[in-house]
Design a protein around this motif. Structure first.
Motif, PDB file in Angstrom:
ATOM      1  N   GLU A 324       0.719  -1.301   0.111  1.00 22.08           N
ATOM      2  CA  GLU A 324      -0.057  -0.012  -0.111  1.00 22.08           C
ATOM      3  C   GLU A 324       0.892   1.295   0.078  1.00 22.08           C
ATOM      4  N   CYS A 326       0.411   3.833   1.199  1.00 24.12           N
ATOM      5  CA  CYS A 326       0.291   4.465   2.823  1.00 24.12           C
ATOM      6  C   CYS A 326       1.618   3.721   3.680  1.00 24.12           C
ATOM      7  N   CYS A 407      -6.915   6.876   1.727  1.00 19.57           N
ATOM      8  CA  CYS A 407      -5.850   7.275   2.844  1.00 19.57           C
ATOM      9  C   CYS A 407      -4.730   7.722   1.920  1.00 19.57           C
ATOM     10  N   CYS A 408      -4.638   7.070   0.808  1.00 18.46           N
ATOM     11  CA  CYS A 408      -2.925   7.290   0.148  1.00 18.46           C
ATOM     12  C   CYS A 408      -2.886   8.533  -0.381  1.00 18.46           C
TER      13      CYS A 408
HETATM   14 ZN   LIG Z   1      -3.651   4.192   1.905  1.00 19.74          ZN
END
Ligand SMILES: [Zn+2]
Length: 634
Positions: A324, A326, A407-408
């Protein structure tokens, strides 16, 4: 000579009170050209605007308005943690305002503050998902509610604002939230932890910024509570949220990768500030084993889509890599903290690897689409994601404008706007340069203030030229990182030239303005071979050039990459602009059963000289199949 701004306003994302190295702030570093200047420009002109636009469009910012207007829960949009992405956007904006003084962004930042402020309740609680009539009560779902996680991002954004602007309404919101968390979860309060670590590192940093011991103590309490089964049983098991083993007893990072890395960052912060060498060593050892056996060539972490988690040692399948974005951002944060704590070059090596090959791989060239997961092997050409609605997060085919869980993109934005802070550090002896970008660095060393100009085309070219622009009288040491993949580097200084090994190459002397040190890093494409126990990579090879991982795309091969085998006779061809490798394209094998009594040896007589592309640029030309690790032709 410019003046170093007051300590509090230098824009340091991480500011330990002790440790081997002292970070510079992002206002101490100006990146003026090359790869990172382009990425910062992309962030400033596209990524931040894009994230703000989408969070207005999908209603995540509007949730705060709905709260004020009494339209919750019926008008709430997005997942339970969507507040956190608004805060991460604000953290990115705060660093960006600190970096550039952008007046329009300052205006937009304050608009957001005005919409968030009235949602904060008298006791400091702030969340659009919980606590109102018709919503779940506050703190009724520690496993999935993400309330403390959201507070963590609010507090980090508040620290960013405090360190680039000074105390204001937004910093006050963050402080009131932090006080609320300490009131509710402090000694004698609720003995719980959040299902998603993040509050630990945020509170520790707020403690560093304010000097308020209470925040650090609360961070420590959260850290020590985890690993004792406080969180309820879930399908993924307690290791998903690192509640299986106390952090100081664990020997490797495991479970959900982003959670594990945010927790590791918090643990390093707490260990550093409370003088706990055992805890620091425990986390250092966990990260070290994770890097040695649970990390992709790109620096990506997380081998399982299920649970977005680490796999077992050497379980690193290319085609199922979750990696990911993140987790890349979180790995940069963790490695940077370890670097500040012990000064070992390997941590800066990891920061570099992840920045070039995970963080930079996420955004499209126009900054308006992102990878959430970062596969190392795309078996089927991607399909165009929806342009006007959020995509599923792990589609992993083409970059998507926004995700249902997004979120990224905001994590990329806050990393790029604060990038300067990763470039250099100081210690009692002098200045260290860890990441190379054309620009200017100023820093305080013993005896006064140092300024250096860095000229380089890195990573296109391996020559890094550092010119002293200001120096105090008396000797100090200039240290330049020699990456771990770069044997054969040479350092030139004062008319002398010497070979320098990976680690830090240092020159100690009295300096004059105009003095130049040159580091020449041999930068030509090279083969990279996998550890023999990574079963998924047996018989395969990859190509790297400097810190950049390359890949083969079907658009360059003129065929599906499934048919490609590499002819490994000599070094990859590298003319300084393009990397090319000889690829044998064999016939595809069919059949009703994919196993046979004898090894398959399909016919092939077509060997092509094929250009590879930097992995961070893959899929920018539309759908393709792609692989980083390529089978070696027999
Ligand atoms: Zn993320």
């Amino acid at each position: 000579m410019t003046t170093v701004p007051s300590e509090a306003l230098r824009g340091r994302p991480v500011a330990p009170s002790t440790g081997a190295l002292t970070p510079v702030g992002l206002t101490d570093v100006t990146i003026t050209g090359g790869f990172w200047a382009r990425m910062q420009e992309l962030n400033a002109t596209a990524i931040i605007d894009h994230a703000e636009h989408w969070m207005e469009k999908v209603g995540w910012i509007g949730n705060f308005d709905a709260a004020v207007e009494g339209r919750l829960p019926q008008d709430r949009r997005g997942r339970e943690f969507s507040d956190s992405d608004v805060y991460k956007l604000m953290e990115a904006m705060a660093w960006e305002i600190g970096r550039t003084g952008d007046a329009d962004l300052e205006h937009r930042f304050n608009d957001l503050v005005a919409r968030i402020q009235p949602v904060q309740e008298p006791d400091g609680y702030l969340n659009t998902m919980f606590g109102r009539p018709g919503q779940q009560p506050r703190y009724s779902d520690f496993e999935w509610g993400h309330e403390l996680y959201c507070f963590g991002h609010l507090i980090q954004a508040g620290v960013a604002r405090a360190r680039t602007h000074g105390h204001d309404t937004f910093v006050d919101i963050a402080l009131r939230a932090a006080d609320h968390v300490c009131d509710v979860f402090g000694p004698g309060g609720k003995e719980m932890v959040c299902g998603h670590p993040e509050i630990e590192t945020a509170l520790a940093e707020l403690g560093r910024h304010t000097g308020e011991r209470r925040y650090l103590d609360q961070a420590r309490l959260f850290l020590e509570r985890r690993g004792h089964g406080l969180l309820a049983e879930i399908d993924f098991g307690p290791e998903y949220f690192q509640d299986d083993v106390p952090v100081r007893e664990a020997d490797v990072l495991r479970g959900h990768a982003v959670r594990a890395l945010y927790l590791a960052s918090g643990a390093i912060d707490v260990a550093t500030e409370t003088g706990d060498p055992d805890l620091l060593e425990a986390v250092r050892a966990q990260v070290s084993r994770t890097v040695a056996s649970r990390t992709y060539l790109t620096g990506g972490m997380g081998a399982h889509h299920e649970g977005e988690s680490f796999g077992q040692d050497y379980e690193l399948p290319s085609d199922r890599a979750y990696s990911e974005t993140c987790a890349g951002v979180a790995a940069v944060q963790t490695a940077h903290r370890l670097l500040l704590a012990d000064g070992a070059a390997e941590h800066a090596d990891l920061v570099e690897r992840v920045l070039y090959n995970v963080v930079s791989a996420s955004p499209a060239e126009d900054g308006k689409a992102f990878y959430y997961t970062n596969t190392l092997h795309q078996r089927e050409p991607g399909t165009e994601p929806a342009q006007d609605e959020p995509s599923p997060r792990a589609a992993s085919s083409l970059r998507a404008p926004w995700f249902a869980v997004s979120c990224c993109p905001t994590n990329v934005a806050r990393t790029l706007s604060s990038l300067g802070a990763y470039v250099a550090t100081t210690d009692d002896d002098g200045l260290q340069l860890h990441q190379y970008a054309a620009g200017h660095v100023r820093a305080g060393v013993a005896g006064g203030e140092v300024e250096v100009d860095v000229e380089t085309r890195y990573p296109d070219d391996g020559l890094v030229r550092v010119r002293v622009a200001a120096t105090p009288p008396g000797p100090w040491t200039l240290s330049l990182r020699v990456p771990g993949w770069a044997p054969g580097a040479v350092l030139r200084s004062g008319g002398e030239e010497r070979a320098v090994a990976p680690g830090y190459a240092s020159v100690h002397r009295e300096w004059a303005v105009g003095d130049v040190v040159e580091l020449e890093i041999p930068l030509t494409a090279r083969w990279t071979w996998p550890h023999p126990e990574i079963d998924a990579l047996r018989g395969q090879v990859a190509v790297e050039r400097g810190p950049v991982v390359y890949c083969l795309e079907s658009v360059d091969l003129g065929a599906d990459v499934a048919a490609a085998e590499l002819v490994v006779r000599e070094a990859p061809h590298d003319d300084g602009t393009t990397v090319r490798v000889p690829v044998r394209v064999r016939d595809r094998v069919g059949g009703a059963w994919p196993y046979r009594a004898e090894p398959a040896d399909p016919a092939a007589d077509d060997v092509r000289d094929v250009a590879l592309v930097p992995y961070h640029r893959w899929a920018n030309r539309g759908p393709s199949t792609m692989r980083v690790w390529m089978p070696v032709a027999r």
